[in-house]
Design a protein around this motif. Structure first.
Motif, short mmCIF file in Angstrom:
data_model
loop_
_atom_site.label_atom_id
_atom_site.label_comp_id
_atom_site.label_asym_id
_atom_site.label_seq_id
_atom_site.Cartn_x
_atom_site.Cartn_y
_atom_site.Cartn_z
N TYR A 228 0.84 -1.20 0.00
CA TYR A 228 0.00 0.00 0.00
C TYR A 228 0.87 1.25 0.00
O TYR A 228 1.83 1.35 0.78
N SER B 258 0.48 7.20 1.19
CA SER B 258 -0.66 8.13 1.05
C SER B 258 -1.99 7.41 1.24
O SER B 258 -2.94 7.96 1.81
N MET B 259 -2.07 6.16 0.80
CA MET B 259 -3.29 5.38 0.98
C MET B 259 -3.50 5.04 2.45
O MET B 259 -4.64 5.08 2.95
N ALA C 294 -4.86 8.04 4.04
CA ALA C 294 -6.26 8.24 3.65
C ALA C 294 -7.18 7.31 4.44
O ALA C 294 -8.26 7.71 4.88
N LEU C 295 -6.76 6.06 4.64
CA LEU C 295 -7.53 5.11 5.43
C LEU C 295 -7.60 5.56 6.89
O LEU C 295 -8.66 5.48 7.53
N VAL D 202 -11.80 5.97 -1.06
CA VAL D 202 -10.52 5.37 -0.66
C VAL D 202 -10.57 3.86 -0.85
O VAL D 202 -9.60 3.24 -1.29
N THR D 203 -11.72 3.26 -0.54
CA THR D 203 -11.88 1.82 -0.73
C THR D 203 -11.72 1.42 -2.19
O THR D 203 -11.05 0.43 -2.53
N TRP E 140 -10.06 3.06 -4.43
CA TRP E 140 -8.63 3.25 -4.71
C TRP E 140 -7.83 2.03 -4.25
O TRP E 140 -6.98 1.51 -4.98
N LEU E 141 -8.13 1.56 -3.05
CA LEU E 141 -7.43 0.38 -2.51
C LEU E 141 -7.67 -0.85 -3.38
O LEU E 141 -6.74 -1.59 -3.70
N HIS F 67 -5.75 -0.55 -6.53
CA HIS F 67 -4.34 -0.80 -6.27
C HIS F 67 -4.04 -2.30 -6.17
O HIS F 67 -3.07 -2.79 -6.75
#
Length: 202
Positions: free
Chosen positions: A57, A60-61, A64-65, A115-116, A118-119, A122
């Protein structure tokens, strides 16, 4: 064996600090509704921690989480004008009562499931680099985030079922949560599409 970087430790320290503070507040107030959320958050922190190196990860992620967790915990435990922060109207775009848009709660849902998405994106493009820029890398994270958003609503329903007095809201609130989950996910993927370059075929 991989070790946590200073950046990782900073995110972890920040997350554990506010989690401990809000856990103490929840326990002191006897807020059984948010005990469910606190337990859920503890599980999520554990999952992210256990998969940190395999999933790679971005820092930045992780931030964000962590910010999502803070916004969520603050929303149910801080009071503004005698009401939960979750019910605060940030910008009155339209509607009244439960139909009011835009509330703090709705903004947090959009942020969190953006954000989810985005995760999930990723994880997909890290495991399968060839999917970067593809339709599946556009659609899958949105649908996946919406599904996890529905799971979140099930957790909220559990809180309603287990405790007599909750601040979760009714049917309209539930439906708007799902809408803002989807909106956040779509915005996140559009931003990714704008700023992420596809992998060349060669």
């Amino acid at each position: 064996m991989s070790r946590l970087s200073k950046a990782d430790l900073a995110v972890l320290a920040f997350t554990l600090a506010y989690s401990a503070i809000f856990a103490a507040v929840i326990w002191w107030r006897g807020n059984t509704e948010f005990l469910v959320y606190a337990a859920t958050m503890a599980v999520l922190i554990l999952i992210v921690g256990l998969t940190r190196f395999r999933a790679a990860y971005p820092t930045s992620m992780l931030w964000a989480l962590s910010v999502w967790g803070l916004l969520h915990m603050a929303g149910g435990n801080l009071q503004v004008g005698g009401d939960a922060l979750y019910n605060l109207t940030l910008w009155h775009l339209t509607g009244e009562g439960e139909w009011t848009i835009l509330k703090y709660d709705q903004a947090v849902h959009a942020w969190g499931f953006g954000v989810t998405a985005w995760l999930l994106w990723h994880l997909l493009v890290t495991a399968h680099p060839g999917t970067r820029g593809s339709r599946i890398a556009t659609v899958y994270p949105v649908i996946g985030a919406m599904g996890l958003g529905a799971l979140n609503e099930m957790i909220e329903f559990t809180a309603v079922a287990l405790t007599p007095h909750t601040n979760v809201g009714g049917y309209v609130n539930n439906a708007l949560d799902l809408v803002f989950n989807a909106l956040g996910a779509v915005i996140a993927i559009l931003l990714i599409r704008m700023f992420s370059r596809p992998v060349s075929a060669g």
